[in-house]
Design a protein around this motif. Sequence first.
Motif, PDB file in Angstrom:
ATOM      1  N   VAL A 124      22.379  43.143  44.508  1.00 14.55           N
ATOM      2  CA  VAL A 124      22.974  41.848  44.181  1.00 14.55           C
ATOM      3  C   VAL A 124      24.097  42.074  43.173  1.00 14.55           C
ATOM      4  O   VAL A 124      23.890  42.700  42.129  1.00 14.55           O
ATOM      5  CB  VAL A 124      21.924  40.864  43.621  1.00 14.55           C
ATOM      6  N   VAL A 125      25.266  41.583  43.539  1.00 15.88           N
ATOM      7  CA  VAL A 125      26.459  41.777  42.713  1.00 15.88           C
ATOM      8  C   VAL A 125      26.971  40.397  42.311  1.00 15.88           C
ATOM      9  O   VAL A 125      26.976  39.477  43.137  1.00 15.88           O
ATOM     10  CB  VAL A 125      27.558  42.525  43.504  1.00 15.88           C
ATOM     11  N   SER A 126      27.394  40.249  41.069  1.00 16.90           N
ATOM     12  CA  SER A 126      27.903  38.949  40.642  1.00 16.90           C
ATOM     13  C   SER A 126      29.081  39.127  39.707  1.00 16.90           C
ATOM     14  O   SER A 126      29.365  40.228  39.238  1.00 16.90           O
ATOM     15  CB  SER A 126      26.783  38.164  39.950  1.00 16.90           C
ATOM     16  N   ILE A 175      26.875  37.004  44.421  1.00 14.64           N
ATOM     17  CA  ILE A 175      26.744  35.641  43.888  1.00 14.64           C
ATOM     18  C   ILE A 175      27.957  35.370  43.007  1.00 14.64           C
ATOM     19  O   ILE A 175      28.255  36.128  42.077  1.00 14.64           O
ATOM     20  CB  ILE A 175      25.450  35.480  43.072  1.00 14.64           C
ATOM     21  N   THR A 176      28.660  34.317  43.338  1.00 18.13           N
ATOM     22  CA  THR A 176      29.864  33.985  42.580  1.00 18.13           C
ATOM     23  C   THR A 176      29.900  32.472  42.382  1.00 18.13           C
ATOM     24  O   THR A 176      29.113  31.740  42.980  1.00 18.13           O
ATOM     25  CB  THR A 176      31.115  34.507  43.329  1.00 18.13           C
ATOM     26  N   CYS A 206      28.239  36.437  50.778  1.00 18.61           N
ATOM     27  CA  CYS A 206      28.798  35.851  49.565  1.00 18.61           C
ATOM     28  C   CYS A 206      28.283  34.424  49.386  1.00 18.61           C
ATOM     29  O   CYS A 206      28.573  33.554  50.202  1.00 18.61           O
ATOM     30  CB  CYS A 206      30.330  35.874  49.645  1.00 18.61           C
ATOM     31  N   LEU A 207      27.514  34.212  48.334  1.00 19.61           N
ATOM     32  CA  LEU A 207      27.052  32.865  48.008  1.00 19.61           C
ATOM     33  C   LEU A 207      27.950  32.329  46.902  1.00 19.61           C
ATOM     34  O   LEU A 207      27.969  32.889  45.795  1.00 19.61           O
ATOM     35  CB  LEU A 207      25.599  32.886  47.518  1.00 19.61           C
ATOM     36  N   LEU A 208      28.699  31.292  47.204  1.00 17.28           N
ATOM     37  CA  LEU A 208      29.579  30.708  46.196  1.00 17.28           C
ATOM     38  C   LEU A 208      28.950  29.410  45.713  1.00 17.28           C
ATOM     39  O   LEU A 208      28.843  28.441  46.460  1.00 17.28           O
ATOM     40  CB  LEU A 208      30.981  30.458  46.759  1.00 17.28           C
ATOM     41  N   LEU A 209      28.467  29.441  44.477  1.00 22.15           N
ATOM     42  CA  LEU A 209      27.784  28.282  43.913  1.00 22.15           C
ATOM     43  C   LEU A 209      28.823  27.374  43.275  1.00 22.15           C
ATOM     44  O   LEU A 209      29.427  27.737  42.260  1.00 22.15           O
ATOM     45  CB  LEU A 209      26.727  28.739  42.893  1.00 22.15           C
TER      46      LEU A 209
END
Lengths: 272, 384, 189
Positions: A46-48, A91-92, A117-120
Motif C-alpha cells: 500500500v502506497v500513499s 491511496i491518495t 488507485c483509490l482517490l478519497l
Amino acid sequence: MLDIQKYLRLEMFPHMLCPGCGHGIVLGALLRAIHSLKLSQDEVVVVSGIGCSSRLSGYVDFDTLHTTHGRPLAFATGIKMARPELTVIVITGDGDGLSIGGNHLIHAARRNVGLTCLLLNNEIYGMTGGQAAPTTPLGKISTTGPTGPFETPFDSCRLVEAAGASFVARGITYEPATLEKLIVAAIQNPGFSFLEIISDCPEFFGRFNRMGNPADQILAQKQNVVDAKTAATLPPERLKGKMLTGILHHEPRPEYAASYQESIAQMGAQAR
Amino acid sequence: MEKMTKPVQLLQGNAACARAAIAAGCRFYGGYPISPSSEIAETMAKLLPRVGGKFIQMEDEIASLAAVIGASLAGMKAMTATSGPGFSLMQEHIGFACYTEVPCVVVDVMRGGPSTGLPTSPSQADVMQARWGTHGDHPAIALCASSPGEVYELTVRAFNLAERLRTPVILLLDEVVAHMYEKVDLGRLAGLPVEDRRKPKGAPGKLEAYAAGEDGVPAMAPFGEGYRYHVTGLAHDSRGYPTQDPAVVETTQRRLQRKVDRCRKEIVSYELLQCEDAEVIVFAYGIVAAAARQAVRQARQRGIRAGLFRAITLWPFPGEELAAAVKQAKRIVVAEMNLGQMTGEVERAVGKKKTVKTCLKANGEAITPDEIFSALQAEDACHA
Amino acid sequence: MDRYEIRLSGEGGQGLVLAGAILAEALGIQCGKHVAYTQSYGPESRGGGCRSDLVVSDQPIDYPICSQLDLLLCLTQKACDKYWVHLKEGGLLIVDSTRVTRLPSGSFEVCSVPILRTASVKLGREVVANMVCLGVIANLSGLIPREALQKALLERIPKGTEQINQRALEAGYGLTGALTPAMAHAPLP
C-alpha cells in the motif's frame, strides 16, 4: 469470518483521523475486499501520498510506503515495475492526486500500469486545516476560498478515463458494501484501476459549509449521485447536477509492467 | 554483442556511466530526458532489458526519482540521471531517500545555470545543490569524475556506497566529461568489487525496520518478501512509525549523519600531483582538474613550484586532507566553473594563514590550462 | 609523439562525427595511442555547423579540449573562417577546394583538395566525403598506418556499405598521392 484486526497494525492506534471522518469506512471496505480476494498480506503493497487519506497506509499490516505530497503513483510505478507480481494499492486524496500529483495520475493511467488507485475525495485539504482543493465545488467555502472558489472542480473519473485508465469507477462512503465490491473489481482489473470515493470532512468542509453532523453529510451524498446503470435509463434533465457512481468505464488492455517483463523475457530467449 | 566484450573501448562519459551502472548491478532506471545527460538514459534503455533490467521514462524528474526509490524498496539497485533543472526537481526525493534510507544513485551532468541557462554547455554550479539542495539536515555523498574512465569507476563506487550506507549517492559530471570519448579498459574495470545492501537475518517476522547496530545502517528488507514494514518521510522511530518524540527524532537525525561520518575515510578520495614541495597549489575537480594538471606541468617547466589537489569526493568535503596537502604551500588557487561555490569550503579548510585565490568561470566555457597557469603565476586573483 | 590536435569541421550531414570517431578508433584502439575525442553539441550543431575534435598523444592526455590545432580540415568556408585562427604555427590546414575559396594566410601550410567533388562525381555519393577526408588526412599527416584506418573504418560503418566507404578512403589517399607529408610541410609527430 473476517478478523479485521489481522490486517491492522494495532500498535499504531489510536489513529489520527477526526471523529466522523469517512476515511475509516473506506479502509474497512478495502480490507474486506483484500480479504475476499484471498490475497496474502505479503503480496500486497500500500502506497500513499500526503494528506488525511494518505495516513491510512500506516495502519495496515502490509509493506507500506507513505511518500511525498502528490507522488505516490510514481513511487508505486517503480515498485510495480520491479515486482509485477505484487498487488500495489495506492491511496491518495483529492489534493494529493489531482492537484500536486495530477500529472502522475494521468501518466499512470496512460501507461495502464497495474496499480489500484483509490482517490478519497473530501473536497478540501483536511490535514492542513481546510484549504481549497481542485475538487471544492463552486460556491463552497474554504480557508483559502472564503467566498467560495471561482474555479470549476475536476471530474476526476472523466479525466482519468480520457487519460487511458482501463478501469474507472466511483463510490461513496454511504454505501460501504458497494464500495467493497468496486474495490474488488478494481483490484481484479490487471491494468490501471481508478476509483474515486466520495468521503466527507466534517471537521472542515462540513463545518465551514454548515452541512450538519457527519451522518447528515454522509446521507447527503446519496442525494447527489445516480448509479451509472440507472442513469442510462433516465432522461438528461433528471441527471443534471448529479454525479455518476458504479463502474463507469472498463476496457481491459495490456498492463504495462507485465508487458515490459514479457518483452525482456523474449529478449533473453532470443539472446540464448 | 562483440562490442560488449572487447576489453579496451572508446567510450563516451555518459555511456561509461550506464555501462558501469549495469556492471554494479543496477537493474532499474527511471528518468526524464535532459541535456546533457540523455545518453545515459538512452544507453540504459537499450542495455537494461538485455540483462533483465527495467527502464522507464517517467513524466518528469520528480516522478523519476520516486520510481527509482520505489524500485529500490522492491529490491532492485536503481538510478536516475539528470542535469541542473531536473536535479532541482529531484531535491525533495533526495531528502526522502536520505530519511527513509533507500539506496539509489543520482547522476547530475552539470550544465550552465541558473534556470534553463546553457543546456549544452559545461558548468560546475550544482556542487552546493548537491550538498544542500534538499531541505533539512542530512548527510550527503557526492563524487565528481574528470574523465570517462573515472566516470566508470565512480559510478560503481557510487552504487557501492549507496548500498553499503543505505543513502542516496550523487555523481556529478559536467558536459565535457559526459560527452568526450576516451579509451576505457573494461577488462580491468570488470574486476571492481560490487557491494549489495545487507538484508535482515532470519525469516520474516516482526521487523524493526530502522533498528541499526554499531555502523548505524539498518538491514534492508525488500518489499514483497513478508517483512511487512512501514516506510515514511515523516520523522519515524526504529519501527518506521511516525513519531514526534524529540528524543527519538534527535537520535535518528544523529544516526543518519553518523553512519556517513564514521565512513568518511572510506568515502573521501582525492589525487595529489606534485604537492610535496609546492608553493602554490590548485584546488580543482572534474574537467577543470584536467586543465589544472596541464597548467601545473606548464608551471613546473617554467620553474614555478606548483601542485594540484584534485578532489574526487566533493561531499563529505576533503577538508582535512586538503589542509595536510597544502601545509607547506603559500597560496591556493581554487579553479572552478562557477562563481566560487567551493572556495568557501577551501578557505575554511586551509585556515586564514594561507592566501586563497580563485580562477573562476561561469560563462559556459571550460576553464583552460592557460587561464589556470596565469592564476598560478599571478599573485592576484584571476577572473578568467 | 607529443600532444597532437586535429579538428574536422564543416556542416551537419557531412559525416564528420563518424569520421572523427573512426580516426579516434584507429589511433586509440588500433595504434594504442591515448586519444580524447569531443564533438560539437547542441545549438552549435543544429545551426548547421559541425566540429569533431581529437587530441592524440603517446602520453596520457591531461586536457581533452583542443585549443592549438596541429591539423584543421574544413569542408565549408564558414568553418574555415571560424577555426583557422586556432591553427598552431607550422600547422596544416586542409580545405575542400570547391567550398572554401577564401584561404587564410599565416604561418601554416594550406592544402586545398576537391574532397566533396571526388565523393559526388568520382564516387557518385557525396555522403562518403567523410571517408575521402580520412584518406587525405592519413596521407598528409602520416599519423596513421593504412591498415589501422581500414580496420577502424570497418568497425564503425553500417554493414553493407564497406565497398563504397573503402573506395572513398582510397580515393582520399589518391587525391593527395602526389603530395607527401614532407611536401605539405605538415608537422610530423
